[in-house]
Design an enzyme around this catalytic site. Sequence first.
Site, PDB file in Angstrom:
ATOM      1  N   HIS A 135       0.833  -1.201   0.000  1.00 28.69           N
ATOM      2  CA  HIS A 135       0.000   0.000   0.000  1.00 28.69           C
ATOM      3  C   HIS A 135       0.873   1.259   0.000  1.00 28.69           C
ATOM      4  O   HIS A 135       0.658   2.177  -0.797  1.00 28.69           O
ATOM      5  CB  HIS A 135      -0.910  -0.043   1.237  1.00 28.69           C
ATOM      6  CG  HIS A 135      -1.781   1.162   1.424  1.00 28.69           C
ATOM      7  ND1 HIS A 135      -3.099   1.194   1.025  1.00 28.69           N
ATOM      8  CD2 HIS A 135      -1.516   2.378   1.963  1.00 28.69           C
ATOM      9  CE1 HIS A 135      -3.603   2.387   1.315  1.00 28.69           C
ATOM     10  NE2 HIS A 135      -2.675   3.132   1.886  1.00 28.69           N
ATOM     11  N   GLU A 136       1.881   1.283   0.860  1.00 29.82           N
ATOM     12  CA  GLU A 136       2.734   2.484   0.966  1.00 29.82           C
ATOM     13  C   GLU A 136       3.585   2.674  -0.287  1.00 29.82           C
ATOM     14  O   GLU A 136       3.693   3.782  -0.814  1.00 29.82           O
ATOM     15  CB  GLU A 136       3.632   2.393   2.207  1.00 29.82           C
ATOM     16  CG  GLU A 136       2.885   2.312   3.536  1.00 29.82           C
ATOM     17  CD  GLU A 136       1.835   3.386   3.686  1.00 29.82           C
ATOM     18  OE1 GLU A 136       2.000   4.481   3.145  1.00 29.82           O
ATOM     19  OE2 GLU A 136       0.816   3.117   4.357  1.00 29.82           O
ATOM     20  N   HIS A 139       1.591   4.173  -3.124  1.00 33.82           N
ATOM     21  CA  HIS A 139       1.423   5.630  -3.082  1.00 33.82           C
ATOM     22  C   HIS A 139       2.570   6.309  -3.833  1.00 33.82           C
ATOM     23  O   HIS A 139       2.369   7.251  -4.591  1.00 33.82           O
ATOM     24  CB  HIS A 139       1.439   6.137  -1.633  1.00 33.82           C
ATOM     25  CG  HIS A 139       0.115   6.081  -0.921  1.00 33.82           C
ATOM     26  ND1 HIS A 139      -1.059   6.567  -1.453  1.00 33.82           N
ATOM     27  CD2 HIS A 139      -0.208   5.599   0.316  1.00 33.82           C
ATOM     28  CE1 HIS A 139      -2.046   6.393  -0.582  1.00 33.82           C
ATOM     29  NE2 HIS A 139      -1.564   5.805   0.497  1.00 33.82           N
ATOM     30  N   GLU A 198      -6.262   6.406  -1.668  1.00 32.15           N
ATOM     31  CA  GLU A 198      -6.243   5.258  -0.756  1.00 32.15           C
ATOM     32  C   GLU A 198      -6.717   3.989  -1.451  1.00 32.15           C
ATOM     33  O   GLU A 198      -6.118   2.933  -1.320  1.00 32.15           O
ATOM     34  CB  GLU A 198      -7.105   5.551   0.474  1.00 32.15           C
ATOM     35  CG  GLU A 198      -6.511   6.573   1.419  1.00 32.15           C
ATOM     36  CD  GLU A 198      -5.098   6.216   1.840  1.00 32.15           C
ATOM     37  OE1 GLU A 198      -4.766   5.025   1.913  1.00 32.15           O
ATOM     38  OE2 GLU A 198      -4.308   7.138   2.066  1.00 32.15           O
TER      39      GLU A 198
HETATM   40 ZN    ZN Z   1      -2.557   5.205   2.291  1.00 35.50          ZN
END
Ligand code: ZN
Length: 275
Positions: A135-136, A139, A198
């Site tokens: 997830h990170e 980004h 997100e």
């Molecule tokens: Zn996030």
Amino acid sequence: MKKKILFSLFALFLVAACSKTVFTGRKQMNLISTSEINQMSFAEYKTFLSQNKPMTSGPEVDLVRRVGNDIKAAVDVYYRSKGLQKDLRNFAWEFNVIDDPTINAFCMPGGKVIFYTGILKVTQNEDALAVVMGHEVAHALANHGNERMSQGLVTQLGLSSLQIALSQKPSQTNNLLLAAAGAGAQVGILLPFSRKHESEADEIGLDLMAMAGYNPSAAAPFWERMNKLGGSRPPEFISTHPDPEKRSERLKQTEAKARAYARRYPVPASSKNRK
Ligand SMILES: [Zn+2]
């Protein structure tokens, strides 16, 4: 006539600044160059590390670096398969752990990843840690920081100011962009992302972790544990995340796609650090 020229210039500028995210193909507006944003990011990262000493060894450090390198290997395989490996030259991956109960993790533009030991108590297992890592990293890969700053730039300066800036000498325009981006940097990099960002990071992250050989089924239970924390969730995770039920629903659909990615883009066993 003059207005028309200005508008054309502006349109040209925006077209030039429009790009697509590698994984999802979503169009985005990135007004700041990668080298500029990385320069700001790396400077902030350096300051951060001088104020928050990273752990130098121990099982937590080994774990975070192992998962980080696995995800990085998946990123390499995917980018190579698309003939985009040159895009990865802008990344200088680093995976650090801060001994602090804060339940958070983040990846700054250019691939600087920070995990707090606090979040390891919520991930509880390596697959869930890979959910967070994916997830990170997502980004950063999807240039969410740049996109958010660019949106801020337009909001801050307004379209008319940007048009005027563009009619001036390129160096002045550049200074203006840098000034606005610099102002954004102080508050921009660690601020919560939008809901769209997100969801996109969830999706890309799950593809990456599955490609790296982790189990995407770990995502839903992890987010449930995260949601149970309620008000004590940190900015990155409280932010504008979709409501828990919708997220679980979406994750189930994403999970099937992630498994398909894992079959389509297998990461060679030799690049896996895991047993
Ligand atoms: Zn996030």
